[in-house]
Design a protein around this motif. Structure first.
Motif, PDB file in Angstrom:
ATOM      1  N   GLU A 113      28.478  54.004  36.924  1.00  0.00           N
ATOM      2  CA  GLU A 113      29.605  54.569  37.673  1.00  0.00           C
ATOM      3  C   GLU A 113      30.234  53.527  38.588  1.00  0.00           C
ATOM      4  OE1 GLU A 113      28.125  59.224  38.015  1.00  0.00           O
ATOM      5  OE2 GLU A 113      27.446  57.735  39.462  1.00  0.00           O
ATOM      6  N   THR A 114      29.397  52.727  39.231  1.00  0.00           N
ATOM      7  CA  THR A 114      29.931  51.679  40.106  1.00  0.00           C
ATOM      8  C   THR A 114      30.724  50.656  39.306  1.00  0.00           C
ATOM      9  OG1 THR A 114      28.016  51.967  41.554  1.00  0.00           O
ATOM     10  CG2 THR A 114      29.301  49.951  41.810  1.00  0.00           C
ATOM     11  N   SER A 115      30.182  50.224  38.170  1.00  0.00           N
ATOM     12  CA  SER A 115      30.902  49.260  37.331  1.00  0.00           C
ATOM     13  C   SER A 115      32.197  49.855  36.803  1.00  0.00           C
ATOM     14  CB  SER A 115      30.001  48.827  36.175  1.00  0.00           C
ATOM     15  OG  SER A 115      30.652  47.909  35.344  1.00  0.00           O
ATOM     16  N   ALA A 116      32.159  51.137  36.414  1.00  0.00           N
ATOM     17  CA  ALA A 116      33.378  51.788  35.938  1.00  0.00           C
ATOM     18  C   ALA A 116      34.423  51.888  37.029  1.00  0.00           C
ATOM     19  CB  ALA A 116      33.036  53.175  35.389  1.00  0.00           C
ATOM     20  N   ALA A 117      34.002  52.194  38.241  1.00  0.00           N
ATOM     21  CA  ALA A 117      34.951  52.272  39.353  1.00  0.00           C
ATOM     22  C   ALA A 117      35.610  50.923  39.613  1.00  0.00           C
ATOM     23  CB  ALA A 117      34.241  52.777  40.610  1.00  0.00           C
ATOM     24  N   LEU A 118      34.814  49.851  39.589  1.00  0.00           N
ATOM     25  CA  LEU A 118      35.385  48.522  39.821  1.00  0.00           C
ATOM     26  C   LEU A 118      36.340  48.124  38.696  1.00  0.00           C
ATOM     27  CD1 LEU A 118      32.219  46.614  41.102  1.00  0.00           C
ATOM     28  CD2 LEU A 118      34.169  47.410  42.441  1.00  0.00           C
ATOM     29  N   ALA A 119      35.944  48.394  37.456  1.00  0.00           N
ATOM     30  CA  ALA A 119      36.817  48.038  36.331  1.00  0.00           C
ATOM     31  C   ALA A 119      38.115  48.833  36.367  1.00  0.00           C
ATOM     32  CB  ALA A 119      36.076  48.281  35.014  1.00  0.00           C
ATOM     33  N   GLY A 120      38.023  50.143  36.607  1.00  0.00           N
ATOM     34  CA  GLY A 120      39.235  50.959  36.671  1.00  0.00           C
ATOM     35  C   GLY A 120      40.130  50.576  37.824  1.00  0.00           C
ATOM     36  N   ALA A 121      39.540  50.312  38.990  1.00  0.00           N
ATOM     37  CA  ALA A 121      40.344  49.921  40.141  1.00  0.00           C
ATOM     38  C   ALA A 121      41.060  48.592  39.888  1.00  0.00           C
ATOM     39  CB  ALA A 121      39.458  49.819  41.384  1.00  0.00           C
ATOM     40  N   THR A 122      40.363  47.646  39.264  1.00  0.00           N
ATOM     41  CA  THR A 122      41.002  46.362  38.961  1.00  0.00           C
ATOM     42  C   THR A 122      42.178  46.534  38.006  1.00  0.00           C
ATOM     43  OG1 THR A 122      38.864  45.268  39.260  1.00  0.00           O
ATOM     44  CG2 THR A 122      40.571  44.047  38.096  1.00  0.00           C
ATOM     45  N   ALA A 123      41.969  47.327  36.949  1.00  0.00           N
ATOM     46  CA  ALA A 123      43.064  47.558  36.007  1.00  0.00           C
ATOM     47  C   ALA A 123      44.237  48.265  36.685  1.00  0.00           C
ATOM     48  CB  ALA A 123      42.553  48.397  34.828  1.00  0.00           C
ATOM     49  N   ALA A 124      43.945  49.232  37.556  1.00  0.00           N
ATOM     50  CA  ALA A 124      45.024  49.956  38.253  1.00  0.00           C
ATOM     51  C   ALA A 124      45.803  49.026  39.169  1.00  0.00           C
ATOM     52  CB  ALA A 124      44.432  51.119  39.042  1.00  0.00           C
ATOM     53  N   VAL A 125      45.120  48.165  39.869  1.00  0.00           N
ATOM     54  CA  VAL A 125      45.808  47.230  40.775  1.00  0.00           C
ATOM     55  C   VAL A 125      46.723  46.309  39.980  1.00  0.00           C
ATOM     56  CG1 VAL A 125      45.437  45.273  42.319  1.00  0.00           C
ATOM     57  CG2 VAL A 125      44.050  47.333  42.575  1.00  0.00           C
ATOM     58  N   LEU A 126      46.246  45.804  38.839  1.00  0.00           N
ATOM     59  CA  LEU A 126      47.082  44.917  38.027  1.00  0.00           C
ATOM     60  C   LEU A 126      48.318  45.648  37.492  1.00  0.00           C
ATOM     61  CD1 LEU A 126      44.319  43.010  36.032  1.00  0.00           C
ATOM     62  CD2 LEU A 126      45.640  42.183  37.977  1.00  0.00           C
ATOM     63  N   SER A 127      48.155  46.890  37.047  1.00  0.00           N
ATOM     64  CA  SER A 127      49.294  47.646  36.530  1.00  0.00           C
ATOM     65  C   SER A 127      50.284  47.990  37.621  1.00  0.00           C
ATOM     66  CB  SER A 127      48.797  48.920  35.843  1.00  0.00           C
ATOM     67  OG  SER A 127      48.124  48.622  34.646  1.00  0.00           O
ATOM     68  N   VAL A 128      49.806  48.426  38.763  1.00  0.00           N
ATOM     69  CA  VAL A 128      50.710  48.780  39.869  1.00  0.00           C
ATOM     70  C   VAL A 128      51.451  47.555  40.362  1.00  0.00           C
ATOM     71  CG1 VAL A 128      50.767  49.627  42.243  1.00  0.00           C
ATOM     72  CG2 VAL A 128      49.352  50.786  40.538  1.00  0.00           C
ATOM     73  N   ALA A 129      50.775  46.417  40.413  1.00  0.00           N
ATOM     74  CA  ALA A 129      51.424  45.183  40.871  1.00  0.00           C
ATOM     75  C   ALA A 129      52.534  44.757  39.911  1.00  0.00           C
ATOM     76  CB  ALA A 129      50.403  44.070  41.017  1.00  0.00           C
ATOM     77  N   ALA A 130      52.402  45.099  38.637  1.00  0.00           N
ATOM     78  CA  ALA A 130      53.426  44.709  37.659  1.00  0.00           C
ATOM     79  C   ALA A 130      54.545  45.734  37.526  1.00  0.00           C
ATOM     80  CB  ALA A 130      52.775  44.481  36.295  1.00  0.00           C
ATOM     81  N   ALA A 131      54.439  46.884  38.195  1.00  0.00           N
ATOM     82  CA  ALA A 131      55.441  47.953  38.046  1.00  0.00           C
ATOM     83  C   ALA A 131      56.669  47.664  38.889  1.00  0.00           C
ATOM     84  CB  ALA A 131      54.839  49.293  38.446  1.00  0.00           C
ATOM     85  N   VAL A 132      57.811  48.134  38.405  1.00  0.00           N
ATOM     86  CA  VAL A 132      59.053  48.038  39.188  1.00  0.00           C
ATOM     87  C   VAL A 132      59.062  49.104  40.268  1.00  0.00           C
ATOM     88  CG1 VAL A 132      61.561  48.130  39.066  1.00  0.00           C
ATOM     89  CG2 VAL A 132      60.255  47.086  37.191  1.00  0.00           C
ATOM     90  N   ASP A 133      58.707  50.327  39.917  1.00  0.00           N
ATOM     91  CA  ASP A 133      58.618  51.427  40.872  1.00  0.00           C
ATOM     92  C   ASP A 133      57.149  51.573  41.258  1.00  0.00           C
ATOM     93  OD1 ASP A 133      58.971  53.608  42.429  1.00  0.00           O
ATOM     94  OD2 ASP A 133      59.613  54.984  40.831  1.00  0.00           O
ATOM     95  N   GLU A 134      56.722  50.796  42.214  1.00  0.00           N
ATOM     96  CA  GLU A 134      55.309  50.758  42.572  1.00  0.00           C
ATOM     97  C   GLU A 134      54.801  52.087  43.129  1.00  0.00           C
ATOM     98  OE1 GLU A 134      54.403  47.503  45.094  1.00  0.00           O
ATOM     99  OE2 GLU A 134      54.799  45.963  43.570  1.00  0.00           O
ATOM    100  N   PRO A 135      55.531  52.789  44.024  1.00  0.00           N
ATOM    101  CA  PRO A 135      54.993  54.063  44.539  1.00  0.00           C
ATOM    102  C   PRO A 135      54.710  55.073  43.433  1.00  0.00           C
ATOM    103  CG  PRO A 135      56.782  53.310  45.922  1.00  0.00           C
ATOM    104  CD  PRO A 135      56.773  52.418  44.724  1.00  0.00           C
ATOM    105  N   THR A 136      55.614  55.197  42.480  1.00  0.00           N
ATOM    106  CA  THR A 136      55.389  56.158  41.394  1.00  0.00           C
ATOM    107  C   THR A 136      54.173  55.758  40.561  1.00  0.00           C
ATOM    108  OG1 THR A 136      57.755  56.623  41.302  1.00  0.00           O
ATOM    109  CG2 THR A 136      56.432  57.225  39.379  1.00  0.00           C
ATOM    110  N   ALA A 137      54.071  54.479  40.234  1.00  0.00           N
ATOM    111  CA  ALA A 137      52.916  54.017  39.459  1.00  0.00           C
ATOM    112  C   ALA A 137      51.617  54.233  40.228  1.00  0.00           C
ATOM    113  CB  ALA A 137      53.088  52.547  39.103  1.00  0.00           C
ATOM    114  N   LEU A 138      51.652  53.974  41.537  1.00  0.00           N
ATOM    115  CA  LEU A 138      50.450  54.186  42.350  1.00  0.00           C
ATOM    116  C   LEU A 138      50.059  55.655  42.380  1.00  0.00           C
ATOM    117  CD1 LEU A 138      48.296  53.089  44.247  1.00  0.00           C
ATOM    118  CD2 LEU A 138      49.932  53.281  46.128  1.00  0.00           C
ATOM    119  N   ALA A 139      51.041  56.539  42.515  1.00  0.00           N
ATOM    120  CA  ALA A 139      50.744  57.975  42.538  1.00  0.00           C
ATOM    121  C   ALA A 139      50.132  58.427  41.217  1.00  0.00           C
ATOM    122  CB  ALA A 139      52.014  58.756  42.841  1.00  0.00           C
TER     123      ALA A 139
END
Length: 808
Positions: A596-622
């Motif tokens: 679970e800890t490894s999954a949380a870190l992997a998912g959080a890393t992927a989410a941060v990379l996707s949100v950072a690449a989004a044009v509409d960051e608030p919507t992507a973050l939500a």
């Protein structure tokens, strides 16, 4: 007089007791137990008895000679022990030091006087007078010193012997000044002085007196003789120090044979200096025109190094203990090996490395065949040869790694530049180093055997990388090795399986790093790493298999999906949601902490990379917060042991809502807090209905605080005269009345506290008009109340102490 009963200290640990304490804070002794009162009464009784006994001891009545009556009994007299006289503290010099100081100073004065005599009286004394005076002084001082030493006065004998030997030196200098020794140069005079001083000192050293000074000056005289003859024999720069070493060795043998203590050591020190001069002179002459060649070595001064190696065996004539023999033989072996291989080190680096490798293998094999007690004889030259081999092997590995990391992105082919040495030497060098470690350190032989296959495979792959091959060959070879190690680890159920699996995982990671320039290779190696982690998690037999697989699988799976999406040229913004879903479902399917800890870190890393690449960051973050919150909430609902994660899931969902509201421009805090607060209150009411014994503070408190406090902070920081303040006040009143009616503490306390703070905030605009004397009077009242309370507590403490003292 000593008191045993003290109500203010603990009777066990004697630490002070704070006022009103029930137990001792130091030793936890109960102070309110009935036994505590009984103990205090017993100690008070002991104080009373001690006072009575002290009163009788001060009025002794003599009954008979030597006896004292005390309370009706006779106590026989006891003779008082006389107090030991304090030993005086030692000050100043020891008694034995005084004559040493005096005699040393006296000898110095005599020598100085002799020098002054020569400087002043030499011009007006004739040859006969000068000779008579110097010889007489020398004979008298030497004879007197020997006579005093024979009578046990060793310090005086040593001092006068120093004077005699100094005068002897002056005799020789004076004879040279008179022309009796011919036309001597300075070096010749030094040699003559050394010869005379050494001969006379050796004679004095061999007398029964066994004086120390002659033993030292005998070695000093030989050293002066060497210094005077150094460089005087043309073309024999190596012969003179060789003969001097032999002469010092003979002097040491004489001292050892005659059982002189200082002479052998003084001679060995001189021999060391001469041997070092021989070795430096031999090494300095090895180069011919800046090149060290076989012809130059053996046609020049190479034989001097061999002579120096042979001379290292001379101490064995005096002492043949194992430690000394091993040291001398090891030094001779190192020098012999060095001079035999020295010409090779001026050849190309590949040749020099090959020679060093040969020495390493030969010495290691010799050490393996020799008895353990003598193996250092071969291990020392092996270790010296291992130094350049290790440096070259490390340089080749670094070169191979840099070629893989800096591969050309166009044709994905490694650089074909020439390596530092020929790459074919890397595997033999690694083999030789592993053998040396196994032979030198038997305790790690098992570890070396486990590590050896991996080291050889890694160096083989590095050799391949140094040959300028395509990148895929190195990546595939590395990945195959890693997969094979992990597969081999799956067959074991002990520590060997863990070691092989960990090493295989590291090799697979190396393959992943090597494949970074190619998306296709990267996806393939990551997929292989994912398969290896899955196999560990499902098929591993050793105890750490679940841990290793659980830690690795979510990260490897997320990386594989991300790399595959990159290979398919998918939008970066769309990559994280599938990753979150897959690793989240994996964590739900196998609820283990590491996974679970490894999954949380992997998912959080992927989410941060996707949100950072989004044009509409608030919507992507939500969106990503919503997906993560739903997965975390789901695992809390599916697994009873994961119920606390429901709070985390709720916070993630609430955060998604807040991000979306902020993106829409909503500023009112109630829009952010009331939905979550309502959910919490509903859950709390359900808990109260199903479990009547539950407390309202823990069930309803979080929801009510979240519903009221943010609005209260907004009112406190803003305008208190507003619709929000009115509604909040009404809600607080309703909560307080409802809590009082239902006898629930949570709504009563929250409504009262929040409502009270709101009312005080309503008073704030008018508090500025309050006269200053009101504030001052209020402060004075508070201080007076505190002071009276303090004094009252002290008075009560005093009364309690008095009461305890009167207990019997």
């Amino acid at each position: 007089m000593t008191r045993y009963a003290d109500p203010f200290t603990c009777p066990d640990c004697h630490m002070p007791i704070p006022p009103g304490a029930d137990t001792c804070r130091s030793c936890a002794l109960p102070l309110t137990h009935p036994l505590a009162g009984e103990l205090l009464r017993t100690l008070a009784r002991a104080d009373d008895l001690l006072g009575q006994l002290r009163a009788t001891a001060t009025r002794p009545v003599t009954v008979g000679p030597g006896a004292v009556s005390t309370g009706g009994s006779l106590i026989p007299p006891v003779a008082p022990m006389p107090a030991a006289a304090p030993s005086p503290r030692r000050t100043g010099l020891r008694a034995a030091t005084v004559p040493q100081v005096l005699l040393g100073l006296g000898a110095t004065c005599l020598l100085v006087a002799a020098v002054i005599f020569l400087a002043v009286a030499w011009s007006w004394l004739g040859i006969e007078g000068r000779t008579t005076v110097l010889v007489a002084l020398t004979a008298v001082s030497g004879g007197t010193g020997a006579w005093l030493a024979g009578r046990g006065l060793r310090v005086a004998g040593e001092a006068l012997t120093v004077v005699a030997l100094g005068l002897l030196t002056l005799d020789v200098v004076g004879a040279d000044s008179a022309g009796w020794l011919g036309d001597l140069s300075t070096a010749g005079l030094v040699a003559v002085v050394g010869g005379v001083l050494g001969s006379v000192s050796l004679g004095l050293a061999l007398t029964p007196t066994r004086l120390v000074v002659p033993q030292l000056t005998a070695a000093l005289g030989l050293g002066l003789t060497w210094a005077g003859t150094e460089g005087t024999v043309d073309g024999q720069d190596l012969l003179v120090p060789t003969l001097v070493v032999l002469a010092f060795a003979a002097l040491a043998l004489v001292g050892r044979t005659t059982r002189r203590t200082v002479l052998p050591w003084a001679a060995l020190v001189g021999a060391g200096f001469a041997w070092f001069d021989l070795l430096v002179s031999s090494l300095d002459g090895l180069e011919v025109d800046g090149v060290v060649s076989f012809a130059g070595v053996w046609g020049g001064t190479g034989w001097g190094v061999l002579v120096a190696a042979a001379l290292l065996l001379l101490p064995l004539v005096l002492d043949r203990r194992h430690e000394l023999a091993l040291t001398c033989l090891t030094g001779a072996t190192v020098l012999t090996t060095g001079i035999l291989t020295a010409p090779a080190f001026d050849e190309p680096l590949t040749t020099a490395t090959a020679v060093a490798l040969g020495v390493l293998l030969a010495a290691t094999a010799t050490a393996r065949l020799m008895p353990r007690a003598w193996s250092a004889l071969a291990l020392v030259p092996a270790a010296l040869a291992a130094l350049p081999v290790t440096v070259v092997a490390a340089a080749l590995l670094l070169d191979a790694g840099s070629r893989v990391l800096l591969v050309d992105g166009q044709d994905l082919r490694l650089s074909d530049d020439d390596a530092l040495v020929h790459p074919a030497l890397l595997v033999p060098a690694t083999t030789a180093l592993l053998l040396l470690v196994a032979v030198a350190l038997p305790v790690v032989q098992r570890f070396v055997r486990t590590l050896a296959p991996l080291a050889l495979v890694v160096t083989a792959v590095a050799t391949l990388a140094l040959l300028g091959v395509p990148l895929w060959t190195v990546v595939v070879a590395t990945a195959v090795v890693g997969a094979a190690l992990v597969t081999d680890g799956l067959r074991h159920d002990a520590r060997a399986g863990t070691v092989r699996a960990v090493v295989g995982g590291v090799v697979l990671l190396a393959a992943v790093v090597a494949s970074l320039p190619s998306p296709a290779l990267l996806t393939g190696t990551l997929a292989l790493l994912t398969l290896a982690a899955t196999a560990l998690l499902l098929r591993g037999r050793f105890p750490e298999a679940d841990l290793l697989g659980g830690v690795t699988l979510p990260v490897a799976l997320a990386a594989t999906m991300w790399s595959a999406a990159d290979l398919a040229d998918a939008d970066t913004v769309l990559r994280a949601v599938p990753v979150l879903v897959v690793v989240g479902l994996l964590a739900i399917a196998r609820p283990r902490v590491e996974l679970e800890t490894s999954a949380a870190l992997a998912g959080a890393t992927a989410a941060v990379l996707s949100v950072a690449a989004a044009v509409d960051e608030p919507t992507a973050l939500a969106v990503h917060l919503t997906v993560a919150g739903a997965l975390v909430t789901a695992t809390s609902l599916v697994h009873t042991s994961r119920r606390p994660l429901g709070w985390v899931g709720g916070l993630l969902l609430a955060a998604a809502t807040w991000v979306r509201l902020a993106d829409l421009g909503v500023e009112a805090p109630e829009a952010y807090t009331l939905p979550t607060a309502a959910a919490l209150v509903l859950l709390g009411l359900h808990r109260l209905r199903t479990a009547p014994e539950a407390a309202s503070t823990t069930t309803l408190g979080p929801g009510l605080v979240l519903a009221t406090v943010p609005s209260l902070l907004w009112v406190l920081a803003g305008d208190p005269i507003s619709l929000r303040a009115l509604l909040l006040g009404a809600a607080c009143l309703a909560l307080a009345l409802l809590g009082a009616r239902l006898r629930w503490s949570a709504p009563l306390v929250v409504g009262a506290v929040v409502g009270g703070l709101l009312v005080l905030r309503e008073l704030a605009p008018y508090a500025q008009q309050t006269p200053q004397w009101v504030v001052i009077g209020l402060a004075g009242t508070v201080l007076t109340v505190v002071g009276v309370t303090w004094e009252r507590r002290l008075h009560e403490l005093h009364q309690a102490a008095t009461y305890l003292e009167r207990l019997r």
